[in-house]
Write an enzyme that holds these catalytic residues in place. Structure first.
Site, PDB file in Angstrom:
ATOM      1  N   GLU A 163       0.663  -1.366   0.153  1.00 53.67           N
ATOM      2  CA  GLU A 163       0.155  -0.066   0.071  1.00 53.67           C
ATOM      3  C   GLU A 163       0.692   1.364   0.190  1.00 53.67           C
ATOM      4  O   GLU A 163       0.886   1.958   1.048  1.00 53.67           O
ATOM      5  CB  GLU A 163      -0.882   0.082   1.295  1.00 53.67           C
ATOM      6  CG  GLU A 163      -1.966  -1.088   1.195  1.00 53.67           C
ATOM      7  CD  GLU A 163      -2.879  -0.992   2.485  1.00 53.67           C
ATOM      8  OE1 GLU A 163      -2.829  -0.203   3.221  1.00 53.67           O
ATOM      9  OE2 GLU A 163      -3.813  -1.955   2.368  1.00 53.67           O
ATOM     10  N   GLU A 347      -5.592  -8.685   0.472  1.00 52.27           N
ATOM     11  CA  GLU A 347      -6.345  -8.314   1.668  1.00 52.27           C
ATOM     12  C   GLU A 347      -7.648  -8.195   1.389  1.00 52.27           C
ATOM     13  O   GLU A 347      -8.090  -7.190   0.309  1.00 52.27           O
ATOM     14  CB  GLU A 347      -5.669  -6.833   2.412  1.00 52.27           C
ATOM     15  CG  GLU A 347      -4.756  -7.179   2.928  1.00 52.27           C
ATOM     16  CD  GLU A 347      -3.738  -5.872   3.866  1.00 52.27           C
ATOM     17  OE1 GLU A 347      -4.660  -4.949   4.097  1.00 52.27           O
ATOM     18  OE2 GLU A 347      -2.658  -5.629   3.735  1.00 52.27           O
TER      19      GLU A 347
HETATM   20  O1  IFM Z   1      -4.504  -3.247   9.123  1.00 54.82           O
HETATM   21  C1  IFM Z   1      -4.716  -2.871   7.819  1.00 54.82           C
HETATM   22  C2  IFM Z   1      -3.272  -3.385   6.848  1.00 54.82           C
HETATM   23  O2  IFM Z   1      -2.263  -3.150   7.825  1.00 54.82           O
HETATM   24  C3  IFM Z   1      -3.222  -2.497   5.577  1.00 54.82           C
HETATM   25  N1  IFM Z   1      -4.158  -2.670   5.012  1.00 54.82           N
HETATM   26  C4  IFM Z   1      -5.509  -2.223   5.689  1.00 54.82           C
HETATM   27  C5  IFM Z   1      -5.802  -3.096   6.926  1.00 54.82           C
HETATM   28  C6  IFM Z   1      -6.956  -2.388   7.443  1.00 54.82           C
HETATM   29  O3  IFM Z   1      -6.820  -1.222   7.837  1.00 54.82           O
END
Ligand code: IFM
Length: 438
Positions: A163, A347
């Site tokens: 990210e 994710e």
């Molecule tokens: O917890 C975070 C993660 O570290 C990165 N992506 C989003 C998740 C939820 O906010």
């Protein structure tokens, strides 16, 4: 739902969010240690000092993954466990920890996917200017080299950064995350250096890992304009450029999007002679982190002059809209516009105010969320998207950055006083779902 043979089901975590043991094993301090120690930055003054104590409990955590039938596990490496100062002297204890974790996973038949950078920059590098400095890119490539030399005989799936938008924008533009700067010019330079360093690290991975599958993980959203009005459509286009295209275009087309470059004007980053070639090195996969969509209208929220519009759909404890169709639309769009050879959902998940009662957590909202998003992914696959695997965020409740421990994303409940782990109803449902796919 229909998923192809060999499709991998798993869960994801990251080092600072679960490991704890911040002063053990020769680990150096990171920008998140510093940020957490700064009054007012993290809810309730929470820190990652102990987190889920995964550093000491990783064997049991792998057993838990095995009991849930997970086929793959995505975790990140803490740079400062490997190089406490970010550069220079390697700390063998750090390498040994991750090596043992990888062995434990492989013994349990769980495929590891390793993320090299999930936000915990060694503080020593931030003291020299952090990601705003070009030297940090070389430091990252050197770190990637050290790690892949050690683990590359057993780990083939590698993600460089997690990210970059969050790192650059929340860390350096809004200041909500470490290192807490509020400087848009620095933020855009940081974003650029992250992308270049991704390309440099790809070279290190490929040099050390036979049969490597290497890529990057982006946080991406499906974006809809609030209405058909020109102003709303333009605002949505701008936000799409800022959040999605600013990262996707250079990675897959080798150029920054013209409209955003013009919008940023003097804030646009300095670009070195070979930078774009590094950024556009071909990847084996794109990792997609999808949680919600954004509905955008023309408005006054600076600096983009837009507004985020609420809908009548349900929202999670993060106040994020539940919108599974957005995942399908995003995947179709990515496939059509960027043609990554493979995609992973690296994710996807949700936070709710879970309650442990009588030894169980009845989180039916999370189960519904996951089921609906799996169905959206399955529709995208049916339409031709080369999606290869799915990582639920997260395996464990954990340290949710500026929210501390107040937001629970896990499919496994963590009692932070005792460190007891309790699979939530959603985890048991996920176990049965994975089993049914065989
Ligand atoms: O917890 C975070 C993660 O570290 C990165 N992506 C989003 C998740 C939820 O906010």
């Amino acid at each position: 739902m229909n998923f192809p043979k060999g499709f991998l089901w798993g869960a994801a975590t990251s080092s600072y969010q679960i490991e704890g043991a911040v002063r053990e094993g020769g680990r150096g301090a990171t920008i998140w240690d510093t940020f957490c120690a700064t009054v007012g930055k993290v809810a309730n003054g929470d820190t990652g000092d102990v987190a889920c104590d995964h550093y000491h409990r990783y064997r049991d955590d792998v057993k838990l993954m095995q009991a849930l039938g997970l086929q793959t596990y995505r975790f990140s490496i803490a740079w400062s466990r490997i190089l406490p100062e970010g550069v220079g002297k390697v700390n063998p204890q750090g390498l040994d920890f991750y090596s043992a974790l990888v062995d434990t996973l492989l013994e349990a038949n769980i495929v590891p996917m390793v993320t090299l950078y999930h936000w915990d920059l060694p503080q020593a590098l931030q003291d020299k200017g952090g990601w705003a400095q070009r030297d940090t890119m070389q430091a990252f490539a050197d770190y990637a080299h050290v790690v892949t030399q050690k683990l590359g005989d057993r780990v083939t799936r590698w993600a460089t950064h997690n990210e970059p938008w969050v790192i650059a924008v929340l860390g350096n533009m809004t200041g909500e995350h470490a290192p807490g700067l509020q400087d848009p010019r620095i933020a855009l330079q940081v974003a650029h250096h992250l992308l270049v360093s991704h390309g440099m690290a790809l070279d290190a991975i490929r040099a050390n890992v036979r049969g490597a599958e290497a890529g990057i993980v982006l946080n991406l959203s499906h974006i809809d304009p609030a209405s058909d009005a020109l102003g709303d459509r333009e605002a949505a286009q701008l936000w799409d450029g800022h959040l999605n295209r600013w990262f996707l275009d250079p990675l897959f087309k080798g150029t920054y999007p013209d409209d955003l470059w013009a919008f940023y004007g003097l804030l646009a980053p300095e670009v070195g002679a070979n930078d774009m070639a590094y950024i556009a090195r071909p990847v084996d996969f794109l990792g997609v982190n999808y949680y919600t969509r954004h509905v955008i209208g023309a408005g006054r929220e600076t600096p983009f002059n837009l507004r985020f519009v609420r809908t009548s759909n349900p929202y999670t404890a993060m106040d994020w809209e539940v919108y599974p169709d957005g995942l399908e639309q995003l995947l179709l769009r990515l496939h059509q516009d960027y043609r990554a050879p493979a995609l992973y959902i690296t994710e996807n998940g949700c936070a709710y105010d879970d309650v442990l009662a009588d030894g169980a957590v009845q989180d039916s909202a999370r189960r519904d969320y996951l089921e609906a998003h799996f169905a959206a992914a399955s529709r995208a696959i049916a339409a031709g998207v080369p999606l290869k695997g799915y990582y639920v965020w997260s395996l464990l409740d954990n340290f949710e950055w500026a929210w501390g421990y107040s937001k629970r994303f896990g499919i496994v409940y963590v009692d932070y006083k005792t460190q007891a782990r309790t699979p939530k109803a959603s985890a048991l449902w996920y176990r049965d779902f994975i089993q049914a796919q065989q």
